[in-house]
Design a protein around this motif. Structure first.
Motif, mmCIF file in Angstrom:
data_model
loop_
_atom_site.group_PDB
_atom_site.id
_atom_site.type_symbol
_atom_site.label_atom_id
_atom_site.label_comp_id
_atom_site.label_asym_id
_atom_site.label_seq_id
_atom_site.Cartn_x
_atom_site.Cartn_y
_atom_site.Cartn_z
ATOM 1 N N LEU A 81 6.760 14.086 1.619
ATOM 2 C CA LEU A 81 6.991 12.710 2.027
ATOM 3 C C LEU A 81 5.858 11.793 1.579
ATOM 4 C CD1 LEU A 81 8.530 12.689 5.628
ATOM 5 C CD2 LEU A 81 9.621 12.187 3.433
ATOM 6 N N ALA A 82 6.242 10.734 0.895
ATOM 7 C CA ALA A 82 5.316 9.681 0.504
ATOM 8 C C ALA A 82 6.059 8.359 0.612
ATOM 9 C CB ALA A 82 4.798 9.905 -0.916
ATOM 10 N N PHE A 83 5.331 7.295 0.922
ATOM 11 C CA PHE A 83 5.970 6.006 1.176
ATOM 12 C C PHE A 83 5.229 4.879 0.453
ATOM 13 C CE2 PHE A 83 6.683 8.673 4.923
ATOM 14 C CZ PHE A 83 8.075 8.622 5.017
ATOM 15 N N TYR A 84 5.986 3.845 0.153
ATOM 16 C CA TYR A 84 5.440 2.609 -0.410
ATOM 17 C C TYR A 84 5.802 1.503 0.567
ATOM 18 C CZ TYR A 84 4.038 -0.650 -4.123
ATOM 19 O OH TYR A 84 3.396 -1.601 -4.879
ATOM 20 N N LEU A 85 4.804 0.802 1.073
ATOM 21 C CA LEU A 85 5.039 -0.251 2.061
ATOM 22 C C LEU A 85 4.689 -1.611 1.474
ATOM 23 C CD1 LEU A 85 4.362 2.449 3.828
ATOM 24 C CD2 LEU A 85 4.327 0.805 5.711
ATOM 25 N N GLU A 93 6.894 -9.458 7.428
ATOM 26 C CA GLU A 93 7.966 -8.476 7.464
ATOM 27 C C GLU A 93 7.549 -7.267 6.650
ATOM 28 O OE1 GLU A 93 12.633 -8.069 5.931
ATOM 29 O OE2 GLU A 93 11.231 -9.501 4.997
ATOM 30 N N ALA A 94 7.770 -6.080 7.190
ATOM 31 C CA ALA A 94 7.437 -4.841 6.490
ATOM 32 C C ALA A 94 8.693 -4.222 5.896
ATOM 33 C CB ALA A 94 6.771 -3.857 7.438
ATOM 34 N N ILE A 95 8.628 -3.879 4.613
ATOM 35 C CA ILE A 95 9.705 -3.158 3.937
ATOM 36 C C ILE A 95 9.144 -1.804 3.520
ATOM 37 C CG2 ILE A 95 11.302 -3.149 1.982
ATOM 38 C CD1 ILE A 95 11.106 -6.182 1.929
ATOM 39 N N VAL A 96 9.850 -0.740 3.882
ATOM 40 C CA VAL A 96 9.385 0.610 3.596
ATOM 41 C C VAL A 96 10.311 1.257 2.565
ATOM 42 C CG1 VAL A 96 8.838 2.883 4.554
ATOM 43 C CG2 VAL A 96 8.445 0.816 5.925
ATOM 44 N N TYR A 97 9.714 1.833 1.533
ATOM 45 C CA TYR A 97 10.433 2.597 0.514
ATOM 46 C C TYR A 97 9.951 4.047 0.567
ATOM 47 C CZ TYR A 97 10.891 -2.098 -1.640
ATOM 48 O OH TYR A 97 11.121 -3.425 -1.892
ATOM 49 N N GLN A 98 10.802 4.971 0.190
ATOM 50 C CA GLN A 98 10.351 6.340 -0.028
ATOM 51 C C GLN A 98 9.907 6.481 -1.470
ATOM 52 O OE1 GLN A 98 13.202 9.522 0.575
ATOM 53 N NE2 GLN A 98 11.630 11.109 0.408
ATOM 54 N N PHE A 127 0.852 -1.187 0.000
ATOM 55 C CA PHE A 127 0.000 0.000 0.000
ATOM 56 C C PHE A 127 0.888 1.237 0.000
ATOM 57 C CE2 PHE A 127 0.655 -1.080 4.461
ATOM 58 C CZ PHE A 127 0.812 0.135 5.114
ATOM 59 N N GLN A 128 0.278 2.395 -0.258
ATOM 60 C CA GLN A 128 1.010 3.649 -0.357
ATOM 61 C C GLN A 128 0.518 4.629 0.708
ATOM 62 O OE1 GLN A 128 1.799 4.621 -4.823
ATOM 63 N NE2 GLN A 128 -0.230 3.698 -4.761
ATOM 64 N N VAL A 129 1.416 5.512 1.127
ATOM 65 C CA VAL A 129 1.087 6.504 2.147
ATOM 66 C C VAL A 129 1.559 7.868 1.662
ATOM 67 C CG1 VAL A 129 1.429 7.247 4.533
ATOM 68 C CG2 VAL A 129 1.358 4.801 3.989
ATOM 69 N N LEU A 130 0.655 8.830 1.675
ATOM 70 C CA LEU A 130 0.997 10.214 1.337
ATOM 71 C C LEU A 130 0.834 11.068 2.580
ATOM 72 C CD1 LEU A 130 1.708 12.270 -0.920
ATOM 73 C CD2 LEU A 130 -0.748 12.577 -1.251
ATOM 74 N N THR A 131 1.810 11.948 2.857
ATOM 75 C CA THR A 131 1.749 12.811 4.028
ATOM 76 C C THR A 131 1.671 14.276 3.606
ATOM 77 O OG1 THR A 131 4.103 13.338 4.394
ATOM 78 C CG2 THR A 131 3.343 11.140 5.065
#
Length: 522
Positions: free
Chosen positions: A119-123, A62-67, A36-40
């Motif tokens: 900041l935005a992330f891809y998890l 396991e969670a892997i976080v990308y910017q 999923f994606q996260v936008l801040t």
């Protein structure tokens, strides 16, 4: 810090507004992953540090976080081929008017560092094959400086399991360009440093569910008069053994010939464009080439895992020349499987695995279905043509369209998917995503699904969706094997896509149908 969670099947942009703080509701098979994606609303003016913590995550996850960072789309996809600056002519199918930026690059968090910008992330949450089945609720906390966001996650893990790649029922290949890797990473081709970088590319390909790899073609050896006398397969041998040791299921010998223009009746040797494959000199060189190739195959005991490619996209006008070329190959490589991307139906018996362009398959669907009824193996591929609304993994079409070709493969009984464009970039990779060719530009992102990292490739969001699409295909295949399951599978797929040109691109609908698929499988 405010945030919003978005599906991995929809684009988010630097100017996307945050309308709610929500939670991630995820569904996964075992042995897979879900994203999923996260936008801040946080904007960094300089680099910053991030820490990631997960509270209550189930064992085996396991969670892997990308910017997420931006890529630039300079021109829109045209209605038929290439690109256009005439937005009005394409506004009914593209997502936005070019030029625009979009969150497309997933950067690993190197030493916990974030680059500046919004900041935005891809998890990505990896779910082990032995993870506990059921509904799990947990929290992932991302802390940047003094600020933190707590992401609530509900993950339902289903009992069904994605097979490991070695046992995959659905196959995939994205072509590597070996000289491009050397150029991009500024290492000498075939050097020790080169193979360190190549290994990173192969690891990414395996993670993406690519289980086939095309090897570099044999290199011609010339005499003092410039006449081909032999071929060197040492690089192909080294790459092939490395790939098989890392987990690739099949390796393919590179192309040997191609037409000059699509309606030429002859194919010309790739290393000598003046020599036709149906000439005596063409036969002499091809016999030498295929004999050396087969010696390499037998020396390394590759007979059960090797296929030979001949021509990229043989056409109707040069089908007879293709048949002759295939005959030379089979004479020198007895028992070899011939695999090629094709745009003709007139080469029965000359090719063993037909990899057909999506538009060509649907145009001649009755003939290809008849071939499938005879037991012929069919794959599908997408490429730079056609453009327009047709499903293709390009950046100005809805993001879900990068995933749906795998659903269409299942609908049509295709056993695999190919794409030519894994890492072909312009010099300005992130700022110029429409790949330049002699007479125009390919649609944005068509030529690649990874970006250039320091020591290897970085996923694009479309690259992650190729992996997810391969998981979907495995699930559809599992359903189709059950009694009455094929009709159930077709009913699910038809809710989203009826053809490569007729589909619903809604990410919400895709997520809903995928959840229903998992529930059917249990």
């Amino acid at each position: 810090m405010k945030y919003q969670i978005f599906s991995d099947n929809e684009w988010i942009y630097p100017d996307t507004s945050i309308t709610e703080e929500n939670k991630a509701e995820l569904y996964s098979a075992r042995g897979a992953d879900v994203c999923f994606q996260v936008l801040t609303d946080c904007f960094l003016n300089e680099e910053a540090k991030i820490t990631v913590a997960a509270e209550g995550m189930p064992d085996g996850c396991e969670a892997i976080v990308y910017q997420l960072t931006e890529a630039h789309v300079g021109e829109n996809s045209a209605r038929t081929v290439f690109t256009t600056k005439d937005y009005d002519s394409v506004k009914d199918f593209v997502t936005r008017k070019a030029p625009f930026d979009v969150y497309e690059i997933t950067r690993p968090l190197e030493k916990g560092k974030l680059s500046q910008g919004r900041l935005a992330f891809y998890l990505r949450i990896n779910v082990a094959a032995d993870a506990a089945v059921g509904v799990h609720t947990f929290q992932i906390t991302l802390t940047v400086g003094e600020e933190a966001i707590n992401l609530p996650v509900t993950l339902q893990i289903f009992n069904t399991c994605i097979p490991p790649l070695k046992k995959a029922g659905f196959h995939m290949i994205n072509w590597l360009y070996y000289d491009e890797i050397a150029k991009d990473h500024r290492v000498e081709l075939w050097s020790e440093e080169y193979f360190d970088v190549l290994r990173a590319y192969l690891e990414n390909q395996l993670d993406m569910r690519n289980d086939y790899l095309m090897l570099p073609s044999g290199m011609p050896i010339y005499d003092e008069n410039g006449v081909v006398q032999d071929f060197d397969f040492a690089p192909a041998e080294k790459v092939g053994n490395l790939a098989l040791s890392m987990g690739f299921k099949y390796i393919q010998g590179g192309f040997v010939a191609r037409f000059e223009v699509w309606d030429d009746p002859e194919h010309l040797l790739l290393w000598d464009r003046k020599v036709g494959t149906t000439t005596l000199e063409g036969y002499r060189q091809l016999k030498c080439y295929f004999t050396r190739a087969w010696e390499c195959v037998c020396k390394n005991n590759w007979q059960q895992v090797y296929m030979q490619c001949l021509v990229d996209e043989p056409q109707f006008p040069n089908s007879l020349a293709y048949r002759a070329l295939s005959g030379i190959c089979r004479k020198c490589m007895p028992g070899v499987t011939v695999y090629d991307p094709v745009e003709t139906t007139d080469i029965e018996g000359a090719v063993d695995v037909w990899c057909v362009k999506q538009a060509v398959y649907e145009k001649y669907i009755d003939t290809y279905r008849a071939l499938q009824d005879l037991g012929e193996e069919i794959w599908l591929y997408t490429c730079g043509f056609p453009a327009g609304w047709t499903m293709n993994r390009v950046i100005d079409l809805p993001l879900s369209v990068s995933r749906l070709p795998f659903w269409m493969c299942c609908k049509y009984g295709a056993k695999g998917f190919l794409h030519w464009g894994y890492h072909k970039h312009n010099e300005e990779r992130e700022k110029e995503t429409c790949y330049r060719i002699e007479n125009g530009y390919y649609p944005a992102g068509n030529s690649f699904v990874v970006y250039l990292g320091e020591k290897g490739p970085m996923y694009s969001v479309r690259g992650h969706l190729q992996r997810s699409g391969a998981y979907d295909a495995e699930l559809f295949l599992q359903l189709s094997r059950r009694e009455g399951g094929r009709q159930q599978m077709l009913s699910l797929i038809d809710r989203v896509c009826r053809s490569f040109d007729e589909y619903d691109s809604s990410s919400a609908l895709l997520d809903e149908v995928r959840r229903d698929l998992l529930m059917m499988l249990g």
